[in-house]
Design a protein around this motif. Structure first.
Motif, PDB file in Angstrom:
ATOM      1  N   ALA A 256     105.756  47.965  11.528  1.00  0.00           N
ATOM      2  CA  ALA A 256     106.745  49.032  11.365  1.00  0.00           C
ATOM      3  C   ALA A 256     106.341  50.311  12.090  1.00  0.00           C
ATOM      4  CB  ALA A 256     106.959  49.316   9.882  1.00  0.00           C
TER       5      ALA A 256
ATOM      6  N   PRO B 298     105.278  52.549  15.552  1.00  0.00           N
ATOM      7  CA  PRO B 298     105.328  52.560  17.013  1.00  0.00           C
ATOM      8  C   PRO B 298     103.927  52.373  17.600  1.00  0.00           C
ATOM      9  CG  PRO B 298     105.976  54.693  16.088  1.00  0.00           C
ATOM     10  CD  PRO B 298     105.715  53.798  14.953  1.00  0.00           C
TER      11      PRO B 298
ATOM     12  N   GLU C 133     101.577  53.645  19.504  1.00  0.00           N
ATOM     13  CA  GLU C 133     100.449  54.577  19.452  1.00  0.00           C
ATOM     14  C   GLU C 133      99.860  54.622  18.041  1.00  0.00           C
ATOM     15  OE1 GLU C 133     100.185  59.396  19.786  1.00  0.00           O
ATOM     16  OE2 GLU C 133     101.950  58.328  20.524  1.00  0.00           O
ATOM     17  N   ASP C 134     100.729  54.835  17.038  1.00  0.00           N
ATOM     18  CA  ASP C 134     100.278  54.870  15.648  1.00  0.00           C
ATOM     19  C   ASP C 134      99.695  53.524  15.232  1.00  0.00           C
ATOM     20  OD1 ASP C 134     101.204  57.400  15.570  1.00  0.00           O
ATOM     21  OD2 ASP C 134     102.973  56.982  14.352  1.00  0.00           O
TER      22      ASP C 134
ATOM     23  N   PHE D 147     109.895  48.359  17.972  1.00  0.00           N
ATOM     24  CA  PHE D 147     109.277  49.426  18.747  1.00  0.00           C
ATOM     25  C   PHE D 147     108.769  48.938  20.091  1.00  0.00           C
ATOM     26  CE2 PHE D 147     109.028  51.050  14.439  1.00  0.00           C
ATOM     27  CZ  PHE D 147     109.741  52.209  14.649  1.00  0.00           C
TER      28      PHE D 147
END
Lengths: 480, 480
Positions: A75, A77, A79-80, A306
């Protein structure tokens, strides 16, 4: 996988995701500050805060079940996602990699060093390794295979030799086997010596010296029967078995129908070679319905929400291109009748109604049929009957709704003949939609294709071009 | 349900269905002959053949698992379905009624006498009765409730008090409970005395005097641990539990995520009141994906493929009516620009391309989003990011494919300004499609509705009206 003990299930997944996102957000704010500020003192303070956040996030993640971390990774994106992935304890990497979707797994693997991948993979069983192997770098796979013993290596090879949609690719090798001539007492003692039983063990497999399956002993029967009895007296002789080259989705349907938890996989000589468990089957049922929904809209299944813009484009282009061609064809159909439209411009305003209702109704039919085919309820034997029903529905819909819209057209443009043409065109286009809605998925299936493949694009193409042709053709013949 | 032992799984369901259809067909031919022929002798012979066929069919049915008979009943048109239903042994009626889909169950119940229904229902557990009760005639339910003992009646009432989509409606009451201060040896002896364990017993529930859940004892641990140990030493203290008023679909997702086979249901005071099992959850996962596919196409879920024409019409009319209105709106949008079309008839031929590609692309987006929402991957926190991604995809698609179609329009109609308008309109309509594709399901969810509801009809309405307005508007401003 180990015994499940989940804390705080009462907290919904959404809440847990929210908390992780909050923590990530805090951390990023601090990072931004640290970059911007110059003073050494400030940098130090913010570094502390930053570290505190990281520790809190890490603690949060440690509390979560691997499946929940997988969900959170999916859930987030990119980078995170990678920030969280770095914070997960290395020994859990393997479990989590096995839980995430293919598209997300790819992004995680791309972020890992070879030695991390090797460490994660070494914890895995043969069937899990086989799942992962196609996505690992070549040299990692090579090194991994070297490190396995002969039996394990053989199992990985065998699992890899099956197609993704065959039973062989989904079976595991964690079987508990016993002989039929021992007593239940002996079986109970034997199990106790194993110290741990594989997950989803609701039955143990009874085999002879050659390894051929003689039957299964459900744990339920083991528990309620007199320990003095022999296995052969208590076992089920004719259990549901699967062949490794059988269709995995059919196996999943059998699990669903017969309420199975595990089942033996046997080769042609009835030698026991593996087992299927309900957890794999549930995943399969879920994936099948997903890919059906996506296929109907002309999407492939690999796109996570994403995914990069570029990946999304690739995922959607093939069917958009098809759609562009079909739309162009529909446009040329109209082009044929430009003369009629010039003389009666109302035709331009009315023609999308005929095409639109046809498309909607065709989509309803094709969805029904694709569903029924997925559930194995449609056979060539009942095609005629289905067609008859759908055509009847179409005629009635055409007369009723086509009648309504015919009256509206008459009131709007003060021409009863235009209204009549409208009604006739609607009815004919609904008939076309019903016919194609039944025939497209059936023909695809006959050609060995997925009946859901781009179903929506194809039926709309038919009802657009068909609708314009029918309506403008009738108008040209009867109104010009 | 009893232990599963299925014969001839190797024969596919399709084959078995085929055999039944053949037998039905033979029988019908004989019946037709009997009606047509007058001679007594012939009638007698044919009667014999007829009876032989019936016997063969009955034998075939007796060999089949209840779930397979349910499948066959669902795949048969009404008349044949009732013929087969009459031939099924009465004692299996209950099992089969529980297996078939709601729509088919209704047709079977309508064909049964009250006393047959009573007999079938008397075999059922409380949770099964509660499943069936809403579809039974009132007086049958009344008589049935009278015949139950107080505990059973209470259980049926309690199960009926929950909504269809709550855990309470899906739980059963077949729990094996033990105390924590006994040894495993005692538990083993206790189980042996039960003679039979409920299906899907992978754990027994540990409760205190008040009936509050203290933990669960997985059968796996019972089997591998020293029988001298106490339950309290071996049990899992913090198992996944569910509340009866929790959302059933979320429970199913938890089963899938944590690979559960059964789980306790507890009330607010942690008193054990029932249990959930994986078989019910698998059915739920299947049903959810089904209703999602059907909802997107604007269908309700109750239609089986052999439903009567009338029932099909009712199922499809509501969304068709919505579609009729939206199509009419789109038509009026075109009506606004009839003047422009009269002056440049090429607009009429080109406008469906803009609308069509927008509709297809919007359907792709909305399908993605609805899927991701069903998997709980979309939260308000990431709406902005999703929107940004979808809009980027739309701009790129618009420039590339819109560019292509713009060049085609220029070549066809020798007007570069018309080509430019085409490209601009495509890009804008794709942006509209992306925006609506994200916002429609999110808004529906915020309003507490199913995000898949008629998604396809709604997005197409937007991209049709929007596409016509954008294209014809731009053309009127720049080309007239």
């Amino acid at each position: 996988m180990s015994e499940v003990e989940v804390k705080n299930l009462q907290e919904s997944l959404q809440d847990r995701l929210g908390q992780v996102v909050d923590l990530l957000h805090k951390q990023r704010v601090v990072e931004d500050l640290t970059h911007r500020q110059e003073g050494q003192h400030q940098a130090l303070v913010e570094n502390l805060v930053h570290r505190q956040n990281v520790v809190e996030l890490q603690r949060k993640l440690d509390d979560l079940h691997s499946a929940d971390i997988a969900y959170i990774l999916e859930a987030l994106p990119l980078e995170d996602r990678l920030t969280v992935w770095q914070l997960v304890k290395a020994e859990r990497d393997g479990d989590i990699l096995l839980e995430v979707s293919d598209a997300v797994r790819e992004t995680l693997i791309a972020d890992m060093e070879d030695h991390e991948l090797l460490a994660a993979a070494k914890e895995m069983d043969a069937d899990e390794l086989a799942d992962l192997a196609p996505e690992l770098p070549r040299d990692v796979v090579h090194e991994l295979m070297e490190s396995l013993d002969a039996q394990q290596r053989e199992r990985v090879r065998s699992a890899l030799s099956y197609e993704e949609d065959q039973v062989g690719a989904l079976m595991d090798f964690e079987m508990v086997t016993i002989r039929e001539d021992v007593t239940l007492e002996v079986v109970l003692r034997y199990l106790r010596r194993l110290r741990e039983l594989p997950g989803h063990t609701d039955k143990v497999f009874v085999i002879d010296q050659e390894g051929a399956l003689k039957g299964v002993l459900p744990i339920k029967r083991l528990l309620v029967n007199d320990p003095e009895k022999r296995v052969s007296e208590v076992m089920a002789n004719d259990p549901v078995t699967f062949h490794p080259d059988a269709d995995a989705y059919e196996a999943a349907q059998a699990f669903e129908r017969y309420d199975l938890v595990s089942a033996p996989v046997v080769d042609k000589n009835r030698r026991l070679i593996g087992r299927l468990t309900i957890d794999e089957m549930v995943d399969l049922i879920r994936e099948e319905s997903e890919s059906e929904v996506l296929n109907m809209a002309g999407l492939r299944e690999e796109e996570d929400i994403f995914a990069s813009v570029w990946r999304s484009l690739r995922n959607r282009w093939s069917w958009l291109a098809v759609n562009l061609i079909t739309a162009f064809v529909a446009s040329r159909v109209i082009g044929l009748f430009e003369g009629s439209i010039e003389r009666l411009v109302a035709l331009a305003a009315l023609m999308p109604i005929v095409a639109g209702i046809g498309g909607n109704s065709g989509n309803q039919t094709i969805t029904m049929i694709v569903r029924a085919m997925a559930l194995d309820q449609v056979s060539t034997g009942n095609t005629r009957r289905l067609l008859k029903k759908e055509l009847s529905v179409a005629v009635l819909n055409g007369l009723v709704w086509g009648g309504v819209i015919g009256v509206v057209a008459w009131l709007l443009y003060h021409s009863w003949s235009l209204g009549l043409v409208m009604t006739a065109a609607m009815t004919l286009n609904l008939l076309l939609a019903a016919f194609m809605g039944v025939m497209i998925p059936m023909s695809l299936a006959k050609l060995g294709k997925d009946p859901a493949m781009g179903a929506s694009v194809m039926i709309t193409a038919m009802t657009d071009s068909g609708g314009f042709f029918i309506f403008l053709g009738l108008a040209t013949v009867f109104l010009m």
